[in-house]
Every structure is written in structure tokens, then in C-alpha cells.
Design a protein around this motif. Structure first.
Motif, mmCIF file in Angstrom:
data_model
loop_
_atom_site.group_PDB
_atom_site.id
_atom_site.type_symbol
_atom_site.label_atom_id
_atom_site.label_comp_id
_atom_site.label_asym_id
_atom_site.label_seq_id
_atom_site.Cartn_x
_atom_site.Cartn_y
_atom_site.Cartn_z
ATOM 1 N N GLY A 123 -7.532 -8.023 -55.206
ATOM 2 C CA GLY A 123 -7.384 -7.283 -53.958
ATOM 3 C C GLY A 123 -6.036 -6.605 -53.856
ATOM 4 N N ASP A 124 -5.340 -6.813 -52.724
ATOM 5 C CA ASP A 124 -4.005 -6.247 -52.533
ATOM 6 C C ASP A 124 -2.917 -7.149 -53.087
ATOM 7 O OD1 ASP A 124 -5.013 -4.005 -51.227
ATOM 8 O OD2 ASP A 124 -5.010 -5.023 -49.280
ATOM 9 N N GLY A 125 -3.284 -8.326 -53.590
ATOM 10 C CA GLY A 125 -2.300 -9.230 -54.149
ATOM 11 C C GLY A 125 -1.461 -9.904 -53.075
ATOM 12 N N ALA A 126 -0.328 -10.472 -53.502
ATOM 13 C CA ALA A 126 0.586 -11.160 -52.595
ATOM 14 C C ALA A 126 1.986 -10.613 -52.799
ATOM 15 C CB ALA A 126 0.555 -12.671 -52.850
ATOM 16 N N ALA A 127 2.642 -10.274 -51.700
ATOM 17 C CA ALA A 127 3.976 -9.676 -51.763
ATOM 18 C C ALA A 127 4.998 -10.685 -52.294
ATOM 19 C CB ALA A 127 4.391 -9.178 -50.389
ATOM 20 N N MET A 128 5.878 -10.208 -53.185
ATOM 21 C CA MET A 128 6.940 -11.036 -53.749
ATOM 22 C C MET A 128 8.257 -10.718 -53.045
ATOM 23 S SD MET A 128 5.829 -10.829 -57.787
ATOM 24 C CE MET A 128 6.732 -12.326 -58.248
#
Length: 546
Positions: free
Chosen positions: A270-275
Motif C-alpha cells: 500500500g502506502d507503506g509506513a513513514a520513517m
């Protein structure tokens, strides 16, 4: 009470021959304008039905009236994935709600076809459930259970037939997690999981999350329940902390503005996870609590994905990991040396290919955002070698490939390279599950030039300004055995560079003589290039093989 259900289960495909069974795909297009190109369904069932899997424009559905479109195919029992296409190409595919997807990075619909001939229920295009019903995804973690060869199942009063242990098989969505989706009217229900398709292997659910040994659920809209441990009220194991790191300092991208995301099965893609880069050192970090199992991941900044393949990660229960800070678009830590921006020229020889009238040759890569920013190349002298120069190229590495297509690129009029570049000549990297990308690593602050034959690792030879005397340079023996001899027509000052297939300079020297030698003792077997430049900056390149 009438209930519509959709099985989201995926059983093991049988390795032995099985009877063919009719199955009907049915999609409700009410309120949706059907494309003039027709409505299609595609998936990994098409080969079993006599076609080619995942070919979006070949399996056309029929208007059955009332907004319903159907297609009946004859295929063996087993698990299959599919999508509906309002048109005949991938840009026309439906947008499937998360609750109806396989999940864990897989955005397809899917179903389990049994030998008894269970069918598919009608689904709205880009929807999860028919009007008046909600989609419910139930999930169970079987990590500490032994699942019978008949597969894990679920039974309850929201599945049809009610409380029938062999009616609803579960799909193994990720590691030991199994799932099914049902379309049901809002209300209160009970259900339980089984390790096989018969009673006696069913769970007994604690009162903390159930009643009378069954799980309880209140449905008020689309929802997911679980994953819960078999016969338990929560996950089977305490999540293990995994810290991901990526070094963006040599990416030459605007990561401070665009941010960096972790993408992969741990974040359901999906949009992933912000680092986060709270200390401003250019190394982005993210810690996730993950269940034991196997995962895949990569990084993304803005709309630019890394060009390397998905990285594998094994998570062991209780063993926290802090991963090394991988250089963006690499599987290694960033090198200590960082080269200043310099021009990089891409050349590709398409003399063995068909470039139709009105089409062009393109280069695309992680530095263009891939196809969306592909660069159109030119062949001004009509010699079949197309070129383009990227001024002040900053990234230290480049994942890229060439393509032939229209301007702008569209549909079938876009043919990308598909060579196994990581194997056929070592000029690329594995990009599993997709086709390989070419790979280039800068070796100096100087301008550099690449030239390949389309879809191969064979180099095409393009001199910057070749002159007759340099064209008469002799390089022997070839294939190389022992020393490499280089003989010039005239004595002069020459710069000699030995490059590997990625363009990396592995040896350089200056000579002022009519002949010189280079030892090949430290060279591995493979393809190399000798680049010779005279005092007037005329250059010639010779390909050698060891």
C-alpha cells in the motif's frame, strides 16, 4: 435471513489431475459506465481455462441484464486469484477494497473452488459487498497448530450453510495466518475455526472473547476480526521489535521534502509506513513489532521506488533486530567515497529490434521515477544506436532499463527490456518478483558513458570522437590468456582504463609508448572493456572476454 458470502480462501493447488468444474464470475456494474472495450476478468485461472494468466483483455464478460455481467469457465478445483477490468488493459482494473483483498501485499480478489462445485457470489465492481450487506474478514493464527491436509476451515451462523465444518475453507494469507471473508447483513454472530474440515478439530474459545466456546462478533459495517491465535483471544506471540534503517545521503533525492517510507509485507505494501530522521543525519529509521515469519521489504521516497529486488527478512520469536543502514537503492552500506555530479550518457543499439514508425527508444530508471518520467532518446545519425545524456547525474548508482514505445507511452505500444541481466552477463540486478533491471555504479567524478545492445549485456561500442589511428589499436589475445597486450599505431600519451560490465573502472594507467601490457591475473571470468583516450581527448573502446 438471506446472506451473500464470498470465500477468500486459497487452498493448495493439486499436483494431480482433477476434474474440471464450471465456475461463474459475476460482477454488478450498477452505476458504473461499462467501457466500449467491454468488461473483462483476469487472473491466474486463465491458463487452466485454456488462455494465458493475467491477460486483461482476453476473457470478456457477457451482459446478463440488470447491471450484472457474467463469465463461466471450466477449471480444476483449487485456489485462484482474479480482478475485474472495465476495459481491456491494466489502467482499467478495479480498485479493490482492503477487506476484500488477499492482503499482505497482494491486492487481488481470490476464491477457493472445491470439487463439490461451490460458486462465486456477485460482487460490485470496485466494491466489497452488495447493497444491504457488509464484508467481514476473519483471521486466525495457526502458528502453534498442526493444520490437517484438508486445510483450515471456519464455521458459524454467518457462513452458508450455517455451522457446516467443510463449507468454508480458509486461505493462508501470510505465514501461519489464515483468513476468509463473508458478506453478511449487520447483526450479531458466532463462529469458530477448525484445523481440518470436520468437527473434533474445532477450537474452544475462552469466555474473554467468546461465548459457549464460540467467537462472537457484532457487524455494523465492513470490518476485520483478528488475527487471533487458534483457541485464543489475541496473537500467538508477543511481537518482536525490528528496526529498519536506510541511508539516503547518497540518493541525490529530495527526501527531506518527500519523506521516506518502508514498503513491504510488514506494512501490507500500500502506502507503506513513514520513517523518521529525527537527528537529521540522513539515515531514516522505523521500528515495527512483527510476528515471527518471513517478510519482504524495500524503501520508497516520494514516487520513487528502489530498483533492487525485494529484500528478505526472517523474524524469529523474541529475537529483536536492528538492521544495518542500507544505502538507498543498494543492498550494501553506502561507500565512503561520494562522487560529484557529472554527465552520464546512455546509448542502446536497437539494430536487432523493430522500432515501428511513430515510436521511439526510451531510458527509464529510479532516477526518472521509471516509466512516468522516462527520457526519450535520439538517433540523429540513423546508425541504430539511440542516445541521451543526463546532465550532472548525481546518484552514485542507477537501476535502469531501455524500452521501445510511443510518445507518450501507452498500453501494448510499450515494450520494455526483459533480459535476465543478473545472469546473462552480470550487467544488472535481480528485481524479484519483477524482471531484472540494469545496474550502473559511478566510479569517478568524470563524465561516463554506457552502451548496450537492447535486451542483452553485450556492449555496443560508441567512441566520443574516434579517429583513424585509434581505430587501428590492437588488443590481444581475446579471449584473454595471461597479459593483455595493447599496441598503438603511434607513440603518444594515452590514458587507459579497464572497466567491468557495470562501467566501474577497476584499473587505470597513463602510458607514453607504442605498446603496453595489463595483467589479467586478478580478473574474474567475464566481459570487460578497455577504454583508450589520447591527448586530444579522442576515445576508443574495445571489448574483451576472459
Amino acid at each position: 435471513m438471506k446472506r451473500i458470502y464470498l470465500l477468500l480462501s486459497f487452498a493448495f493447488l493439486a499436483s494431480t489431475a482433477m476434474a474440471q468444474i464450471d465456475v461463474t464470475f459475476a460482477v454488478d456494474m450498477t452505476g458504473v459506465t461499462v467501457s466500449d472495450s467491454g468488461l473483462h476478468v483476469t487472473g491466474n485461472w486463465q491458463e487452466a481455462a485454456g488462455g494465458s494468466n493475467w491477460t486483461p483483455g482476453t476473457s470478456e464478460m457477457t451482459d446478463a441484464g440488470g447491471g450484472l455481467y457474467t463469465l463461466t469457465v471450466n477449471i480444476p478445483a483449487g485456489g485462484y486469484e482474479f480482478k475485474y477490468i472495465n476495459g481491456n488493459d491494466w489502467p482499467d482494473e478495479e480498485s479493490i477494497p482492503a477487506v476484500s483483498q488477499v492482503g499482505f501485499g497482494n491486492g487481488n480478489r481470490y476464491f477457493q473452488l472445491t470439487a463439490a462445485g461451490n460458486g462465486l457470489d456477485t460482487i460490485p465492481f470496485s466494491g466489497s459487498a452488495m447493497p444491504g450487506f457488509s464484508a467481514v474478514k476473519v483471521m486466525v493464527d495457526m502458528a502453534d497448530q498442526e493444520v490437517d491436509s484438508t486445510g483450515a476451515h471456519v464455521a458459524g451462523d454467518m457462513f452458508t450453510p450455517n455451522w457446516t465444518p467443510n463449507a468454508t475453507p480458509l486461505y493462508n494469507v501470510s505465514n501461519a495466518i489464515y483468513a476468509a471473508v463473508v458478506q453478511v447483513a449487520n447483526g450479531d454472530y458466532q463462529y469458530k475455526f477448525l484445523r481440518s474440515n470436520d468437527w473434533g478439530t474445532d477450537e474452544s474459545v475462552p469466555d474473554d472473547c467468546g461465548a459457549g466456546g464460540n467467537r462472537t462478533i457484532t457487524v455494523a459495517g465492513d470490518m476485520e476480526d483478528g488475527p487471533n491465535c487458534f483457541a485464543g483471544c489475541g496473537p500467538c506471540a508477543v511481537p518482536t521489535d525490528i528496526t529498519f534503517k536506510v541511508d539516503m545521503n547518497q540518493s541525490c533525492m529530495d527526501f527531506a521534502t518527500d519523506g521516506v517510507n518502508l514498503m513491504g509485507t510488514a506494512t501490507d505494501w500500500g502506502d507503506g509506513a513513514a520513517m523518521d530522521d529525527s537527528d537529521g543525519d540522513g539515515v531514516f529509521e522505523l521500528t515495527l513489532g512483527l510476528q515471527p515469519g518471513d517478510y519482504e521489504y524495500k524503501f520508497k521516497t516520494g514516487e520513487t521506488w528502489e530498483g533492487v529486488g525485494n529484500r528478505p527478512l526472517a523474524v524469529v520469536d523474541g529475537e529483536a533486530q536492528v538492521l544495518d543502514p542500507i544505502c538507498f537503492n543498494s543492498n550494501e552500506v553506502c561507500p565512503a567515497e561520494f562522487f560529484d555530479p557529472a554527465d552520464l550518457t546512455f546509448n542502446v543499439d536497437v539494430n536487432a529490434e523493430d522500432v515501428p514508425d511513430g515510436q521511439f527508444v526510451w531510458v527509464m530508471g529510479d532516477f526518472t521515477g521509471w516509466q512516468g518520467g522516462a527520457i526519450k532518446m535520439t538517433d540523429d545519425d540513423n546508425d541504430g544506436i539511440w542516445s541521451t545524456t543526463v546532465a550532472d547525474f548525481c546518484p552514485q548508482t542507477a537501476a535502469f532499463k531501455f524500452a521501445i514505445g510511443t510518445d507518450p507511452p501507452e498500453g501494448d505500444a510499450w515494450v520494455e527490456e526483459s533480459g535476465d541481466f543478473s545472469e546473462i552477463g552480470g550487467c544488472g540486478t535481480d528485481n524479484d518478483p519483477n524482471t531484472d533491471n540494469r545496474f550502473f555504479q559511478r566510479s569517478s567524478d568524470d563524465a561516463e558513458m554506457l552502451c548496450y545492445e537492447f535486451n542483452t549485456c553485450d556492449a555496443c561500442l560508441v567512441g566520443i570522437e574516434e579517429i583513424e589511428s585509434l581505430n587501428r589499436v590492437e588488443v590481444y589475445p581475446n579471449p584473454v590468456v595471461g597479459d593483455i597486450n595493447i599496441v598503438f599505431e603511434n607513440s603518444d600519451n594515452y590514458m587507459i582504463r579497464l572497466l567491468d560490465v557495470t562501467g566501474k573502472v577497476i584499473f587505470s594507467t597513463e602510458v607514453n609508448a607504442a605498446k603496453t601490457t595489463i595483467s589479467s591475473d586478478n580478473l574474474n571470468s567475464g566481459i570487460y572493456f578497455i577504454q583508450i583516450t589520447d591527448t586530444d581527448n579522442n576515445t576508443v573502446t574495445r571489448k574483451i572476454v576472459k
